[in-house]
Scaffold this motif. Structure first.
Motif, PDB file in Angstrom:
ATOM      1  N   HIS A 126      -5.325   8.073  -6.076  1.00 36.31           N
ATOM      2  CA  HIS A 126      -6.068   6.878  -6.478  1.00 36.31           C
ATOM      3  C   HIS A 126      -6.322   5.986  -5.267  1.00 36.31           C
ATOM      4  O   HIS A 126      -5.532   5.955  -4.327  1.00 36.31           O
ATOM      5  CB  HIS A 126      -5.278   6.082  -7.526  1.00 36.31           C
ATOM      6  N   GLU A 127      -7.430   5.253  -5.317  1.00 40.45           N
ATOM      7  CA  GLU A 127      -7.665   4.238  -4.307  1.00 40.45           C
ATOM      8  C   GLU A 127      -6.897   2.989  -4.723  1.00 40.45           C
ATOM      9  O   GLU A 127      -6.965   2.581  -5.880  1.00 40.45           O
ATOM     10  CB  GLU A 127      -9.154   3.916  -4.185  1.00 40.45           C
ATOM     11  N   VAL A 128      -6.181   2.393  -3.793  1.00 39.18           N
ATOM     12  CA  VAL A 128      -5.402   1.188  -4.051  1.00 39.18           C
ATOM     13  C   VAL A 128      -5.902   0.114  -3.088  1.00 39.18           C
ATOM     14  O   VAL A 128      -5.795   0.275  -1.869  1.00 39.18           O
ATOM     15  CB  VAL A 128      -3.895   1.432  -3.854  1.00 39.18           C
ATOM     16  N   PHE A 129      -6.473  -0.943  -3.661  1.00 38.88           N
ATOM     17  CA  PHE A 129      -6.998  -2.033  -2.847  1.00 38.88           C
ATOM     18  C   PHE A 129      -6.076  -3.237  -2.938  1.00 38.88           C
ATOM     19  O   PHE A 129      -5.569  -3.556  -4.012  1.00 38.88           O
ATOM     20  CB  PHE A 129      -8.384  -2.470  -3.349  1.00 38.88           C
ATOM     21  N   ILE A 130      -5.862  -3.889  -1.829  1.00 35.08           N
ATOM     22  CA  ILE A 130      -5.258  -5.215  -1.817  1.00 35.08           C
ATOM     23  C   ILE A 130      -6.443  -6.158  -1.788  1.00 35.08           C
ATOM     24  O   ILE A 130      -7.181  -6.203  -0.806  1.00 35.08           O
ATOM     25  CB  ILE A 130      -4.360  -5.440  -0.582  1.00 35.08           C
ATOM     26  N   LEU A 131      -6.688  -6.855  -2.874  1.00 36.74           N
ATOM     27  CA  LEU A 131      -7.823  -7.769  -2.997  1.00 36.74           C
ATOM     28  C   LEU A 131      -7.261  -9.176  -3.082  1.00 36.74           C
ATOM     29  O   LEU A 131      -6.747  -9.600  -4.107  1.00 36.74           O
ATOM     30  CB  LEU A 131      -8.647  -7.423  -4.238  1.00 36.74           C
ATOM     31  N   THR A 132      -7.325  -9.876  -1.982  1.00 34.52           N
ATOM     32  CA  THR A 132      -6.736 -11.200  -1.899  1.00 34.52           C
ATOM     33  C   THR A 132      -7.837 -12.233  -1.700  1.00 34.52           C
ATOM     34  O   THR A 132      -8.922 -11.901  -1.245  1.00 34.52           O
ATOM     35  CB  THR A 132      -5.685 -11.250  -0.767  1.00 34.52           C
ATOM     36  N   GLU A 176       0.410   2.055   4.677  1.00 38.25           N
ATOM     37  CA  GLU A 176       0.382   3.382   4.050  1.00 38.25           C
ATOM     38  C   GLU A 176       0.353   3.296   2.525  1.00 38.25           C
ATOM     39  O   GLU A 176       0.066   4.273   1.848  1.00 38.25           O
ATOM     40  CB  GLU A 176       1.592   4.217   4.489  1.00 38.25           C
ATOM     41  N   ASP A 177       0.673   2.113   1.979  1.00 37.08           N
ATOM     42  CA  ASP A 177       0.757   1.936   0.530  1.00 37.08           C
ATOM     43  C   ASP A 177      -0.586   1.662  -0.129  1.00 37.08           C
ATOM     44  O   ASP A 177      -0.690   1.711  -1.353  1.00 37.08           O
ATOM     45  CB  ASP A 177       1.707   0.784   0.183  1.00 37.08           C
ATOM     46  N   PHE A 178      -1.605   1.338   0.654  1.00 34.00           N
ATOM     47  CA  PHE A 178      -2.893   0.996   0.059  1.00 34.00           C
ATOM     48  C   PHE A 178      -4.042   1.580   0.866  1.00 34.00           C
ATOM     49  O   PHE A 178      -3.881   1.947   2.027  1.00 34.00           O
ATOM     50  CB  PHE A 178      -3.052  -0.522  -0.115  1.00 34.00           C
ATOM     51  N   THR A 179      -5.190   1.677   0.225  1.00 33.89           N
ATOM     52  CA  THR A 179      -6.382   2.255   0.836  1.00 33.89           C
ATOM     53  C   THR A 179      -7.066   1.258   1.759  1.00 33.89           C
ATOM     54  O   THR A 179      -7.464   1.586   2.869  1.00 33.89           O
ATOM     55  CB  THR A 179      -7.366   2.711  -0.264  1.00 33.89           C
ATOM     56  N   GLN A 180      -7.226   0.033   1.263  1.00 33.91           N
ATOM     57  CA  GLN A 180      -7.972  -0.981   2.008  1.00 33.91           C
ATOM     58  C   GLN A 180      -7.545  -2.369   1.558  1.00 33.91           C
ATOM     59  O   GLN A 180      -7.269  -2.580   0.377  1.00 33.91           O
ATOM     60  CB  GLN A 180      -9.473  -0.795   1.742  1.00 33.91           C
ATOM     61  N   MET A 181      -7.529  -3.312   2.495  1.00 34.03           N
ATOM     62  CA  MET A 181      -7.306  -4.712   2.151  1.00 34.03           C
ATOM     63  C   MET A 181      -8.654  -5.426   2.267  1.00 34.03           C
ATOM     64  O   MET A 181      -9.368  -5.266   3.255  1.00 34.03           O
ATOM     65  CB  MET A 181      -6.299  -5.378   3.085  1.00 34.03           C
ATOM     66  N   VAL A 182      -8.960  -6.207   1.239  1.00 33.89           N
ATOM     67  CA  VAL A 182     -10.213  -6.964   1.204  1.00 33.89           C
ATOM     68  C   VAL A 182      -9.868  -8.427   0.952  1.00 33.89           C
ATOM     69  O   VAL A 182      -9.077  -8.732   0.057  1.00 33.89           O
ATOM     70  CB  VAL A 182     -11.148  -6.440   0.084  1.00 33.89           C
TER      71      VAL A 182
END
Length: 106
Positions: free
Chosen positions: A9-15, A41-47
């Motif tokens: 799964h893609e995991v985004f940090i969306l802050t 390593e825990d997420f795909t991308q931070m936005v």
């Protein structure tokens, strides 16, 4: 999060952040995450959803959810959930408060 990413799964940090605040600094956000035990390593991308108002941040988060077809959003700010609901009604929204109480909406 790591298990979701490992499962494909893609995991985004969306802050969210207001302009000219420390919250808009990606390095500061990464440091915050590391203090919580979250590594890159825990997420795909931070936005970082940035706008001049909190309402606007919520709407930008919702736009991101809509364009990326985000199916589940875990949020700690009720106001942002309202913007997400307006822009991405298909996204399941989960509110997690500071004391880890959980509420959900769709």
């Amino acid at each position: 999060m790591r298990a979701l990413k490992t499962a494909g799964h893609e995991v985004f940090i969306l802050t969210g952040a207001l302009p000219h605040t420390v919250g808009g600094d990606p390095q500061w956000r990464l440091h915050q995450l590391q203090e919580l035990g979250v590594t890159q390593e825990d997420f795909t991308q931070m936005v970082i959803a940035m706008d001049t108002s909190f309402d606007g941040v919520g709407l930008k988060k919702g736009e991101f959810c809509a364009t990326q077809n985000v199916q589940l959003m875990v949020e700690d700010t009720p106001l942002f959930l309202e913007g997400i609901a307006k822009k991405s009604p298909h996204t399941v929204r989960v509110l997690v408060t500071n004391n880890l109480e959980v509420a959900h909406g769709r």
